[in-house]
Scaffold this motif. Structure first.
Motif, PDB file in Angstrom:
ATOM      1  N   ARG A 193      -2.570  -0.073  -1.396  1.00  0.00           N
ATOM      2  CA  ARG A 193      -3.357  -1.050  -0.648  1.00  0.00           C
ATOM      3  C   ARG A 193      -4.635  -0.403  -0.100  1.00  0.00           C
ATOM      4  O   ARG A 193      -4.737   0.818   0.036  1.00  0.00           O
ATOM      5  CB  ARG A 193      -2.532  -1.636   0.492  1.00  0.00           C
ATOM      6  CG  ARG A 193      -2.111  -0.626   1.548  1.00  0.00           C
ATOM      7  CD  ARG A 193      -1.261  -1.262   2.635  1.00  0.00           C
ATOM      8  NE  ARG A 193      -0.902  -0.305   3.681  1.00  0.00           N
ATOM      9  CZ  ARG A 193      -0.346  -0.631   4.829  1.00  0.00           C
ATOM     10  NH1 ARG A 193      -0.084  -1.893   5.108  1.00  0.00           N
ATOM     11  NH2 ARG A 193      -0.055   0.297   5.725  1.00  0.00           N
ATOM     12  N   HIS A 216       2.132  -1.843  -2.120  1.00  0.00           N
ATOM     13  CA  HIS A 216       1.905  -1.331  -0.769  1.00  0.00           C
ATOM     14  C   HIS A 216       1.347   0.083  -0.824  1.00  0.00           C
ATOM     15  O   HIS A 216       0.517   0.483   0.008  1.00  0.00           O
ATOM     16  CB  HIS A 216       3.228  -1.357   0.004  1.00  0.00           C
ATOM     17  CG  HIS A 216       3.067  -1.358   1.490  1.00  0.00           C
ATOM     18  ND1 HIS A 216       2.912  -0.205   2.213  1.00  0.00           N
ATOM     19  CD2 HIS A 216       3.028  -2.375   2.397  1.00  0.00           C
ATOM     20  CE1 HIS A 216       2.785  -0.503   3.504  1.00  0.00           C
ATOM     21  NE2 HIS A 216       2.858  -1.808   3.640  1.00  0.00           N
ATOM     22  N   GLU A 259       8.733  -1.037   3.059  1.00  0.00           N
ATOM     23  CA  GLU A 259       8.352  -2.441   2.883  1.00  0.00           C
ATOM     24  C   GLU A 259       8.971  -3.009   1.610  1.00  0.00           C
ATOM     25  O   GLU A 259       9.298  -4.193   1.541  1.00  0.00           O
ATOM     26  CB  GLU A 259       6.829  -2.580   2.854  1.00  0.00           C
ATOM     27  CG  GLU A 259       6.339  -4.003   3.030  1.00  0.00           C
ATOM     28  CD  GLU A 259       6.836  -4.657   4.323  1.00  0.00           C
ATOM     29  OE1 GLU A 259       7.003  -5.887   4.331  1.00  0.00           O
ATOM     30  OE2 GLU A 259       7.075  -3.934   5.322  1.00  0.00           O
ATOM     31  N   ALA A 289       1.568  -6.398   1.811  1.00  0.00           N
ATOM     32  CA  ALA A 289       0.550  -5.358   1.954  1.00  0.00           C
ATOM     33  C   ALA A 289       0.042  -5.264   3.384  1.00  0.00           C
ATOM     34  O   ALA A 289      -0.413  -4.206   3.826  1.00  0.00           O
ATOM     35  CB  ALA A 289      -0.618  -5.628   1.001  1.00  0.00           C
ATOM     36  N   PRO A 323       5.274   3.315   1.613  1.00  0.00           N
ATOM     37  CA  PRO A 323       5.456   2.020   0.951  1.00  0.00           C
ATOM     38  C   PRO A 323       6.896   1.565   0.737  1.00  0.00           C
ATOM     39  O   PRO A 323       7.151   0.369   0.676  1.00  0.00           O
ATOM     40  CB  PRO A 323       4.770   2.235  -0.407  1.00  0.00           C
ATOM     41  CG  PRO A 323       4.933   3.699  -0.680  1.00  0.00           C
ATOM     42  CD  PRO A 323       4.835   4.371   0.670  1.00  0.00           C
TER      43      PRO A 323
END
Length: 572
Positions: free
Chosen positions: A123, A120, A307, A297, A304
């Motif tokens: 990305r 993530h 997530e 993502a 990040p």
């Protein structure tokens, strides 16, 4: 088909089915669990709060909410592995295999946390304005160090992306439709190719809509299918309530000694249960495989780690809850070691050149040495004589790793299967397909995969209706998995070739989906093991290389979180 399966099994023995791969997977999970201070325990409650959107910010970049990303990732993991994969693991390794599935899931909760966080973090946005992420992007964009020299590992990202395309077939496509078609055939006698054709058309209509249509479908499918399956499993378990405690005990009692022979099950040693349990655990929750980070993502988030927190929940839901339920259904019902009338796949059949009696202890031990320890066995070679469907030679037919009983060889005449009289060519224990008339072997033996779970679900107060829960549950589970994995393949295709080639990938994906509906199950599982390993290995190497960056990213997350939410409770 048998020759193809032999080749694939040989390859799998060096990769996914090897001991070193199993230990690599567990080592990475155990390392990060200790290195990060058991995040799967400390951050679990916080992860539940994150997935509800409690800490979302307006304007967070992404194409899906935390819950939608979790649902999409879960729909990619909750599938055949939870129904057919658990049954296959127990069929091969006995109840102890379920223990190793649970160990893999517990450590996998940390592995998922790490791989999703790093993916993530790196990305990107593709040329159509959609979020693109996954391990290939952290491999391309992160700075790795070899000694004191910083390097980029874009080549490793390309290897991973190519492996993802292969695994989209081996994990999310072929096993799913194969098990759906088997289950539908067992329940309704609808030909496998017909099921494959109908679902292939539906699959094409869904995946052509892209990620936004996919998340809308999966966020509705996942909760409903989980509730249906959960209630059906409880019906079986509580109908056989007297076996609940013995079933739990059997999972743990033989962990370090292997499972003794029971019923038609001829036994399994520690190595067999360990290897199959870990492998099926990986197939079930995909922790370390690098697939879920592609779905995550797309989640809306300004950093990040949040997530990554959401990803902790996946192996818990997928394996620790759903796979345990399936395991208890199989064990409490007693279905796992009972023989059932079934049609044999040639890839699961061995014809031994001597007569064995499973009630004879010496014979059982000889078969155990052959099936579990790989000892040599005299195999039948020559013309197998059949009279009115019955084999007249002194042989033993082994199907699904058990002695087959009441074996009948039938041939198709005028659309019906009738007893065959004649000969069948056999070489080294394998029926030579295409050398003579097309015949099929039927009889009683152990069964595995979704077919075993279907039989187990009949052993409740629901009776024959129990099979409908498996069929419908598998249809929803596995079909949603195929949908999600098409997206993973899309992202990998975009990474390697650009968005203009996605349409060609999707066409191949749908064609493969149809063909796998009538391909022998054993070949599908073997191919799956190979592709999973090819995808997992570069991802595990990558996240281990970035262990220092991961730890610093988590440390910074809690600093920023405390500043943004000073009144919120944080894990100790």
């Amino acid at each position: 088909m048998q020759e193809l399966n032999d080749v694939l099994s040989l390859i799998d023995g060096y990769i996914g089915g090897s001991t070193w791969f199993v230990f690599l997977l567990l080592f990475i999970g155990a390392f990060f669990t200790i290195y990060l201070g058991f995040p799967q325990i400390r951050y679990f409650r916080h992860a539940l709060r994150v997935v509800t959107g409690k800490f979302d910010r307006k304007g967070d970049e992404g194409d899906a909410s935390h819950f939608q990303a979790l649902a999409t990732a879960l729909s990619g993991t909750v599938g055949t592995g939870n129904i057919g994969g658990v049954a296959l693991a127990i069929h091969l390794g006995g109840p102890a295999a379920l223990f190793w599935m649970l160990v893999t899931a517990f450590l996998g909760m940390t592995t998922k946390f790490v791989e999703v966080t790093l993916s993530h973090k790196y990305r990107e946005t593709d040329n159509k304005g959609l979020i693109a992420g996954g391990p290939m992007y952290y491999m391309k964009n992160a700075t790795f160090k070899i000694g004191n020299k910083p390097v980029k590992l874009a080549w490793l990202g390309a290897v991973f992306a190519f492996a993802t395309i292969l695994s989209s077939f081996g994990t999310g496509n072929l096993p799913q439709i194969n098990n759906i078609a088997d289950s539908v055939y067992s329940s309704f006698q609808i030909e496998r190719w017909q099921t494959g054709l109908v679902l292939a058309v539906i699959l094409a209509l869904v995946i052509l809509g892209g990620i936004k249509r996919i998340v809308k479908v999966t966020e509705k499918l996942v909760p409903g299918m989980a509730i249906l399956y959960f209630l059906g499993a409880l019906a079986v378990i509580f109908t056989n309530f007297e076996n609940i405690l013995p079933s739990f005990i059997s999972i743990f009692s033989d962990v370090f000694s292997g499972t003794a022979a029971a019923g038609g099950f001829l036994g399994a040693n520690l190595a067999f249960a360990f290897n199959r349990g870990v492998n099926r655990g990986l197939f079930s929750n995909e922790a370390g495989q690098g697939s879920a980070p592609i779905a995550h993502a797309a989640a809306k988030a300004h950093e990040p780690v949040s997530e990554g927190m959401v990803a902790i929940l996946e192996p818990f839901i997928d394996t620790i809850i759903i796979c345990t339920l399936t395991g208890l259904v199989l064990l409490s019902s007693g279905a796992w070691n009972e023989k059932y009338q079934n049609i044999f796949d040639y890839t699961d059949v061995d014809i031994l050149g001597a007569s064995f009696d499973e009630n004879n202890e010496a014979d059982r031990q000889r078969l155990y040495s052959y099936l579990v320890e790989g000892a040599d066995m005299k195999m039948f070679t020559g013309e197998l004589t059949i009279t009115d469907g019955k084999i007249t030679d002194e042989v033993t037919v082994v199907n699904n790793r058990s002695i087959a009983e009441e074996v009948i060889v039938n041939i198709s005449q005028n659309g019906e299967w009738v007893p065959y009289t004649g000969t069948v060519e056999v070489t080294n224990g394998d029926v030579v397909v295409g050398s003579g008339p097309s015949v099929r072997f039927e009889g009683k033996s152990l069964v595995h995969s979704a077919q075993l779970t279907t039989f187990a679900f009949k052993k409740s107060f629901l009776g024959e209706n129990g099979k409908l829960i498996v069929t419908i549950g598998l249809l929803l589970f596995a079909f949603s998995t195929a949908i999600s994995w098409s997206y993973y393949g899309d992202r990998a295709t975009t990474y390697l070739f650009g968005t203009q080639y996605i349409i060609f990938y999707r066409i191949l994906y749908v064609i493969g989906f149809f063909l796998a509906s009538f391909t022998p199950t054993t070949i599908i599982w073997t191919l799956s093991g190979i592709t999973i390993a090819l995808m997992t290995i570069p991802n595990l190497i990558g996240i281990f290389w970035l262990r220092g960056e991961m730890k610093e990213t988590v440390r910074q997350y809690w600093i920023d979180f405390k500043n943004d939410w000073p009144d919120a409770k944080t894990p100790r």
